[in-house]
Design a protein around this motif. Structure first.
Motif, PDB file in Angstrom:
ATOM      1  N   LEU A  52      -5.591   2.541  -8.965  1.00 42.11           N
ATOM      2  CA  LEU A  52      -4.363   1.819  -8.641  1.00 42.11           C
ATOM      3  C   LEU A  52      -3.269   2.106  -9.676  1.00 42.11           C
ATOM      4  CD1 LEU A  52      -2.970  -0.228  -6.773  1.00 42.11           C
ATOM      5  CD2 LEU A  52      -3.939  -2.058  -8.194  1.00 42.11           C
ATOM      6  N   ALA A  53      -3.642   2.108 -10.946  1.00 44.07           N
ATOM      7  CA  ALA A  53      -2.672   2.366 -12.008  1.00 44.07           C
ATOM      8  C   ALA A  53      -2.122   3.780 -11.915  1.00 44.07           C
ATOM      9  CB  ALA A  53      -3.319   2.145 -13.375  1.00 44.07           C
ATOM     10  N   ALA A  54      -3.005   4.765 -11.658  1.00 42.34           N
ATOM     11  CA  ALA A  54      -2.557   6.149 -11.551  1.00 42.34           C
ATOM     12  C   ALA A  54      -1.647   6.347 -10.344  1.00 42.34           C
ATOM     13  CB  ALA A  54      -3.769   7.082 -11.451  1.00 42.34           C
ATOM     14  N   GLY A  55      -2.006   5.719  -9.228  1.00 41.07           N
ATOM     15  CA  GLY A  55      -1.164   5.819  -8.036  1.00 41.07           C
ATOM     16  C   GLY A  55       0.198   5.201  -8.244  1.00 41.07           C
ATOM     17  N   LEU A  56       0.228   4.053  -8.905  1.00 43.51           N
ATOM     18  CA  LEU A  56       1.501   3.408  -9.208  1.00 43.51           C
ATOM     19  C   LEU A  56       2.320   4.272 -10.155  1.00 43.51           C
ATOM     20  CD1 LEU A  56       3.401   0.980  -9.065  1.00 43.51           C
ATOM     21  CD2 LEU A  56       2.039  -0.117 -10.857  1.00 43.51           C
ATOM     22  N   GLY A  57       1.672   4.841 -11.166  1.00 45.65           N
ATOM     23  CA  GLY A  57       2.374   5.712 -12.111  1.00 45.65           C
ATOM     24  C   GLY A  57       2.979   6.926 -11.432  1.00 45.65           C
ATOM     25  N   LEU A  58       2.218   7.552 -10.523  1.00 41.81           N
ATOM     26  CA  LEU A  58       2.726   8.729  -9.816  1.00 41.81           C
ATOM     27  C   LEU A  58       3.928   8.372  -8.948  1.00 41.81           C
ATOM     28  CD1 LEU A  58       2.480  11.711  -9.073  1.00 41.81           C
ATOM     29  CD2 LEU A  58       0.851  11.056  -7.293  1.00 41.81           C
TER      30      LEU A  58
END
Length: 272
Positions: A122-128
């Motif tokens: 979730l964090a990586a998707g939000l960051g991208l």
């Protein structure tokens, strides 16, 4: 005597190189040939070349910022299965992904939950998504960042090291709970939190609740102060569900076997 301007291609290439316009330098010959054939005005030709330069510059910027973000590969919001984590609102995450006001306010995002519940995805998707929207993001394992800040402190350069992180609108701290005061001087982590407070945003990924953070900061006073700064203007998500990775793998296997996602057999109730 003709007043027609004579173009010297090598000189034009050199001028565009000096002006740092690589796309226009690469495309001007083809565009001018088309302009001659189709009778474009000078303004249309210039606009077409400038538009291509801006588009390509944005693409290069995105690729550069995506690379420097160090996000785990392959993890996006599009391939995050929100149905496996019902406590997380897809709409709420979508609002955060736009980056609008919360990054301007230096607000934080806190993700809590046991290992395997999808926090890092979730964090990586939000960051991208934020990188795609023009923001700068840096994804770090907390222990690794603490080691870098400790080294900077030994070199009397901690303030400068923290200042360099200001260029990132969002700093993602993964495996936050794995840092302990027994094996790391976590006061540098507290200084980082304090420096970014209400200025730049943090996204903290933690396996344990606030009540267990005393072992991270080594004392109640520092723990309370750190929590207070992180919680102020924060968006908190608790992913206290069965392992996201396990459920996703089971769902994928069932899909391959042609079974319903809920585990029931086709044409009858789920077997015991």
């Amino acid at each position: 005597m003709s007043d027609r301007f004579v173009v010297d291609p090598p000189q034009l290439d050199l001028l565009l190189k000096q002006l740092r316009l690589p796309t226009m330098r690469a495309l001007w010959r083809g565009f001018t040939e088309r302009a001659d054939r189709e009778g474009w005005s000078a303004a249309r030709l210039l606009a077409a070349l400038a538009s291509q330069e801006v588009t390509d510059r944005e693409r290069r910027r995105f690729e550069r910022h995506r690379a420097e973000a160090k996000l785990p590969p392959g993890k996006t919001l599009d391939n995050f299965d929100f149905t496996l984590v019902p406590a997380v609102s897809k709409a709420r995450v979508g609002v955060l992904a736009s980056g609008d006001t919360w990054l301007d306010e230096g607000a934080n995002v806190l993700l809590f939950g046991p290992p395997g519940t999808g926090k890092s995805h979730l964090a990586a998707g939000l960051g991208l998504s934020l990188v795609e929207n023009g923001f700068r993001v840096l994804y770090q394992r907390t222990a690794n960042l603490v080691q870098k800040l400790q080294a900077a402190r030994r070199d009397l350069a901690l303030e400068g090291a923290i200042r360099k992180l200001y260029k990132y609108h969002l700093l993602v701290l993964d495996d936050f709970s794995y840092v302990t005061s027994e094996n790391a001087e976590t006061s540098v982590l507290f200084e980082l939190i304090g420096a970014r407070y209400e200025n730049r945003s943090l996204l903290v990924i933690a396996n344990e609740p606030f009540s267990a953070w005393g072992r991270i900061f080594g004392g109640d006073a520092m723990t309370l102060a750190a929590v207070d700064r992180l919680v102020h203007r924060s968006h908190i998500f608790e992913l206290n569900v069965e392992s996201y990775r396990r459920r996703a793998a089971i769902a994928a296997r069932r899909a391959e076997a042609g079974e319903p996602a809920d585990g029931t057999q086709a044409g009858g109730p789920e077997s015991g």
